[in-house]
Design a protein around this motif. Structure first.
Motif, PDB file in Angstrom:
ATOM      1  N   VAL A 121       2.609   1.743  -3.456  1.00 38.08           N
ATOM      2  CA  VAL A 121       1.322   2.265  -4.685  1.00 38.08           C
ATOM      3  C   VAL A 121       1.009   3.704  -4.155  1.00 38.08           C
ATOM      4  O   VAL A 121       0.982   4.520  -5.294  1.00 38.08           O
ATOM      5  CB  VAL A 121       0.054   1.534  -4.455  1.00 38.08           C
ATOM      6  CG1 VAL A 121      -1.025   1.941  -5.254  1.00 38.08           C
ATOM      7  CG2 VAL A 121       0.476   0.128  -5.154  1.00 38.08           C
ATOM      8  N   LEU A 170      -0.638  -0.057 -10.671  1.00 35.83           N
ATOM      9  CA  LEU A 170      -1.705  -0.219  -9.871  1.00 35.83           C
ATOM     10  C   LEU A 170      -2.471  -1.811  -9.781  1.00 35.83           C
ATOM     11  O   LEU A 170      -2.607  -2.258  -8.478  1.00 35.83           O
ATOM     12  CB  LEU A 170      -2.534   0.834  -9.787  1.00 35.83           C
ATOM     13  CG  LEU A 170      -3.736   1.060  -8.982  1.00 35.83           C
ATOM     14  CD1 LEU A 170      -3.516   0.789  -7.407  1.00 35.83           C
ATOM     15  CD2 LEU A 170      -4.559   2.150  -9.262  1.00 35.83           C
ATOM     16  N   ALA A 171      -2.999  -1.910 -10.853  1.00 37.81           N
ATOM     17  CA  ALA A 171      -3.758  -3.015 -10.966  1.00 37.81           C
ATOM     18  C   ALA A 171      -3.246  -4.480 -10.645  1.00 37.81           C
ATOM     19  O   ALA A 171      -3.708  -5.337 -10.238  1.00 37.81           O
ATOM     20  CB  ALA A 171      -4.218  -3.062 -12.695  1.00 37.81           C
ATOM     21  N   ALA A 216      -3.749  -0.132  -2.469  1.00 38.91           N
ATOM     22  CA  ALA A 216      -3.787  -1.303  -3.366  1.00 38.91           C
ATOM     23  C   ALA A 216      -4.786  -2.282  -2.573  1.00 38.91           C
ATOM     24  O   ALA A 216      -5.263  -3.232  -3.125  1.00 38.91           O
ATOM     25  CB  ALA A 216      -2.397  -1.995  -3.656  1.00 38.91           C
ATOM     26  N   TYR A 228      -8.837  -5.219  -7.163  1.00 43.13           N
ATOM     27  CA  TYR A 228      -8.976  -5.875  -6.057  1.00 43.13           C
ATOM     28  C   TYR A 228     -10.226  -7.067  -5.989  1.00 43.13           C
ATOM     29  O   TYR A 228      -9.790  -8.235  -5.688  1.00 43.13           O
ATOM     30  CB  TYR A 228      -9.221  -5.091  -5.025  1.00 43.13           C
ATOM     31  CG  TYR A 228      -9.346  -5.429  -3.574  1.00 43.13           C
ATOM     32  CD1 TYR A 228      -7.834  -5.684  -2.916  1.00 43.13           C
ATOM     33  CD2 TYR A 228     -10.491  -5.730  -2.914  1.00 43.13           C
ATOM     34  CE1 TYR A 228      -8.062  -6.395  -1.577  1.00 43.13           C
ATOM     35  CE2 TYR A 228     -10.312  -6.423  -1.729  1.00 43.13           C
ATOM     36  CZ  TYR A 228      -9.184  -6.727  -0.861  1.00 43.13           C
ATOM     37  OH  TYR A 228      -9.010  -7.381   0.203  1.00 43.13           O
ATOM     38  N   ALA A 231      -8.124   0.472  -8.933  1.00 44.20           N
ATOM     39  CA  ALA A 231      -7.784  -0.153  -7.849  1.00 44.20           C
ATOM     40  C   ALA A 231      -8.881  -1.067  -7.334  1.00 44.20           C
ATOM     41  O   ALA A 231      -8.839  -2.582  -6.898  1.00 44.20           O
ATOM     42  CB  ALA A 231      -7.203   0.530  -6.649  1.00 44.20           C
ATOM     43  N   ASN A 279      -9.986   3.993  -0.136  1.00 45.66           N
ATOM     44  CA  ASN A 279     -10.200   4.142  -1.713  1.00 45.66           C
ATOM     45  C   ASN A 279     -11.777   4.579  -1.952  1.00 45.66           C
ATOM     46  O   ASN A 279     -11.889   5.425  -2.838  1.00 45.66           O
ATOM     47  CB  ASN A 279      -9.784   2.875  -2.566  1.00 45.66           C
ATOM     48  CG  ASN A 279      -8.412   2.923  -2.760  1.00 45.66           C
ATOM     49  OD1 ASN A 279      -7.520   3.686  -2.748  1.00 45.66           O
ATOM     50  ND2 ASN A 279      -8.163   1.550  -3.142  1.00 45.66           N
ATOM     51  N   ALA A 300      -2.956  -4.394  -6.942  1.00 51.29           N
ATOM     52  CA  ALA A 300      -4.092  -4.599  -6.204  1.00 51.29           C
ATOM     53  C   ALA A 300      -4.842  -5.987  -6.331  1.00 51.29           C
ATOM     54  O   ALA A 300      -5.338  -6.653  -5.644  1.00 51.29           O
ATOM     55  CB  ALA A 300      -5.170  -3.601  -6.891  1.00 51.29           C
ATOM     56  N   ASP A 352       0.683  -1.249  -0.059  1.00 48.32           N
ATOM     57  CA  ASP A 352      -0.001  -0.031  -0.171  1.00 48.32           C
ATOM     58  C   ASP A 352       0.920   1.136  -0.020  1.00 48.32           C
ATOM     59  O   ASP A 352       0.487   2.197  -0.643  1.00 48.32           O
ATOM     60  CB  ASP A 352      -1.054  -0.218   1.246  1.00 48.32           C
ATOM     61  CG  ASP A 352      -2.336  -0.735   0.956  1.00 48.32           C
ATOM     62  OD1 ASP A 352      -2.799  -0.549  -0.147  1.00 48.32           O
ATOM     63  OD2 ASP A 352      -2.748  -1.501   1.830  1.00 48.32           O
ATOM     64  N   LYS A 398      -7.963   6.105 -10.864  1.00 43.91           N
ATOM     65  CA  LYS A 398      -6.880   5.177 -10.190  1.00 43.91           C
ATOM     66  C   LYS A 398      -8.000   4.455  -9.090  1.00 43.91           C
ATOM     67  O   LYS A 398      -7.712   3.374  -8.958  1.00 43.91           O
ATOM     68  CB  LYS A 398      -5.844   6.016  -9.607  1.00 43.91           C
ATOM     69  CG  LYS A 398      -5.063   6.609 -10.400  1.00 43.91           C
ATOM     70  CD  LYS A 398      -3.830   7.354  -9.700  1.00 43.91           C
ATOM     71  CE  LYS A 398      -2.993   8.159 -10.380  1.00 43.91           C
ATOM     72  NZ  LYS A 398      -2.109   9.136  -9.572  1.00 43.91           N
TER      73      LYS A 398
END
Length: 217
Positions: A15, A107-108, A24, A57, A53, A30, A111, A12, A49
């Motif tokens: 990111v 990021l993906a 993440a 996730y 995420a 988020n 996550a 986290d 973003k």
């Protein structure tokens, strides 16, 4: 669980610092950022973003649930997490992430890894509000249990993991993502070594708190 908690804090932090102002694994944070962005607050592009995420996730959790439902054991889930985090660390370390779209892809990756981690154990290792709530309630009521040392340990571990990633980003930015990989790999090693002599919940020792106030009750 301590190593996975530390990996969560490290992922986290990486990111948040390197990809930009999102998390993440902490989806509650988020969602708050998404609401603030909808009201015009925060940095430009945060909403996209956050959506990336959340979707990644969700896919990670769903994939982990399908794997577990089909008989894959914990080491298999940890292998997936380590591979995803390792890929993210390589991309970042080799400075292959240069555009906004590539940052979204990074990021993906992280996550999805955090989503898979969320299915590794019933006890949470990547979200801690419920864990802290349960512990604080038992402290107030003087109802501490033998396993609460492990609960406190997970809270300390996430802080330590975050600190490691932040220091790496400050002193050697290409290595900022390595902390999460190393900690998750350590958890994988511990999960695959022979079980003789290891702690197993439910065999005479208290289970660590599940991090859910209702579940703890």
């Amino acid at each position: 669980m301590l190593l996975l908690s530390a990996a969560s804090g490290a992922a986290d932090t990486f990111v948040f610092l390197c990809v930009g102002q999102v998390f993440a694994g902490v989806m509650t944070g988020n969602l708050v950022l998404l609401g603030a962005s909808a009201a015009g607050a925060g940095e430009d592009g945060v909403a996209l973003k956050v959506v990336v995420a959340l979707a990644a996730y969700f896919c990670g959790v769903a994939g982990g649930a399908l794997m577990a439902g089909r008989g894959f054991r914990v080491p298999a889930l940890l292998w997936v997490e380590v591979v995803l985090l390792g890929a993210a660390a390589v991309l970042w370390g080799l400075e292959l992430v240069t555009s906004y779209g590539e940052r979204l892809g990074l990021l993906a990756l992280v996550a999805v890894a955090m989503g898979v981690q969320g299915r590794v154990r019933v006890t949470p290792t990547n979200y801690f509000t419920g864990t802290l709530t349960s512990l604080a309630g038992r402290v107030a009521l003087r109802e501490l249990r033998g396993g609460d040392g492990w609960v406190l340990g997970r809270l300390v571990a996430v802080v330590a993991g975050a600190a490691v990633a932040a220091l790496a980003e400050r002193w050697w930015s290409p290595g900022a993502a390595l902390g999460a990989v190393v900690m998750a790999a350590g958890a994988l090693v511990l999960e695959t070594v022979p079980a003789r002599g290891r702690f197993r919940p439910g065999k005479g020792k208290p289970r660590p708190d599940r991090g859910n106030p209702a579940g703890a009750a």
